[in-house]
Design a protein around this motif. Structure first.
Motif, mmCIF file in Angstrom:
data_model
loop_
_atom_site.group_PDB
_atom_site.id
_atom_site.type_symbol
_atom_site.label_atom_id
_atom_site.label_comp_id
_atom_site.label_asym_id
_atom_site.label_seq_id
_atom_site.Cartn_x
_atom_site.Cartn_y
_atom_site.Cartn_z
ATOM 1 N N SER A 163 95.387 33.025 147.678
ATOM 2 C CA SER A 163 96.557 33.579 145.922
ATOM 3 C C SER A 163 96.815 34.624 146.280
ATOM 4 O O SER A 163 96.166 35.141 146.652
ATOM 5 C CB SER A 163 96.565 33.157 145.358
ATOM 6 O OG SER A 163 95.747 33.660 144.470
ATOM 7 N N LEU A 164 97.263 34.808 145.679
ATOM 8 C CA LEU A 164 97.864 36.829 145.451
ATOM 9 C C LEU A 164 97.346 37.414 144.457
ATOM 10 O O LEU A 164 96.652 38.378 144.976
ATOM 11 C CB LEU A 164 99.824 37.086 145.029
ATOM 12 C CG LEU A 164 99.959 38.098 144.919
ATOM 13 C CD1 LEU A 164 99.626 38.980 146.571
ATOM 14 C CD2 LEU A 164 101.427 38.345 144.998
ATOM 15 N N ASN A 165 97.034 36.761 143.424
ATOM 16 C CA ASN A 165 95.926 36.558 142.282
ATOM 17 C C ASN A 165 94.349 37.259 143.264
ATOM 18 O O ASN A 165 94.149 38.129 143.054
ATOM 19 C CB ASN A 165 96.048 36.199 140.961
ATOM 20 C CG ASN A 165 95.337 36.872 139.941
ATOM 21 O OD1 ASN A 165 95.854 37.297 139.975
ATOM 22 N ND2 ASN A 165 94.069 35.611 140.524
ATOM 23 N N SER A 166 94.293 36.022 143.565
ATOM 24 C CA SER A 166 92.388 36.128 144.242
ATOM 25 C C SER A 166 92.690 37.216 145.492
ATOM 26 O O SER A 166 91.727 37.808 145.443
ATOM 27 C CB SER A 166 92.448 35.129 144.608
ATOM 28 O OG SER A 166 92.602 33.869 144.249
ATOM 29 N N GLU A 167 93.895 37.885 146.265
ATOM 30 C CA GLU A 167 93.387 38.223 146.828
ATOM 31 C C GLU A 167 93.647 39.911 147.030
ATOM 32 O O GLU A 167 92.863 40.988 147.003
ATOM 33 C CB GLU A 167 94.981 38.314 147.915
ATOM 34 C CG GLU A 167 94.904 39.178 149.448
ATOM 35 C CD GLU A 167 94.455 38.956 150.349
ATOM 36 O OE1 GLU A 167 94.167 40.222 151.107
ATOM 37 O OE2 GLU A 167 93.677 37.940 150.206
ATOM 38 N N LEU A 168 94.174 40.184 146.066
ATOM 39 C CA LEU A 168 94.937 42.002 144.964
ATOM 40 C C LEU A 168 93.096 42.222 144.512
ATOM 41 O O LEU A 168 92.430 43.195 144.213
ATOM 42 C CB LEU A 168 95.731 41.764 143.703
ATOM 43 C CG LEU A 168 97.170 41.521 144.288
ATOM 44 C CD1 LEU A 168 98.269 41.254 143.417
ATOM 45 C CD2 LEU A 168 97.410 42.885 145.048
ATOM 46 N N VAL A 169 92.236 40.695 144.001
ATOM 47 C CA VAL A 169 91.575 40.909 143.222
ATOM 48 C C VAL A 169 90.408 41.297 144.314
ATOM 49 O O VAL A 169 89.352 42.732 143.969
ATOM 50 C CB VAL A 169 90.469 39.312 142.006
ATOM 51 C CG1 VAL A 169 89.444 39.217 141.562
ATOM 52 C CG2 VAL A 169 91.964 39.315 140.926
#
Length: 51
Positions: free
Chosen positions: A30-36
């Motif tokens: 997910s975009l969130n997982s990528e950012l984290v």
């Protein structure tokens, strides 16, 4: 079980979001997982360079 992940809103340029979204898709995240993941890796590199 209580989650210790706090919501966090972020504003960014649309082009950067598009690029990150594409990278997340390529990495099956997910975009969130990528950012984290990217933030964690950045901090790890910074800590290593300060040793």
């Amino acid at each position: 079980m209580t989650r210790s992940i706090a919501p966090f809103g972020i504003r960014m340029p649309e082009e950067l979001k598009k690029q990150l979204t594409e990278q997340a898709r390529n990495n099956h995240r997910s975009l969130n997982s990528e950012l984290v993941m990217r933030l964690e890796e950045s901090l790890k590199k910074e800590l290593k360079s300060n040793e």
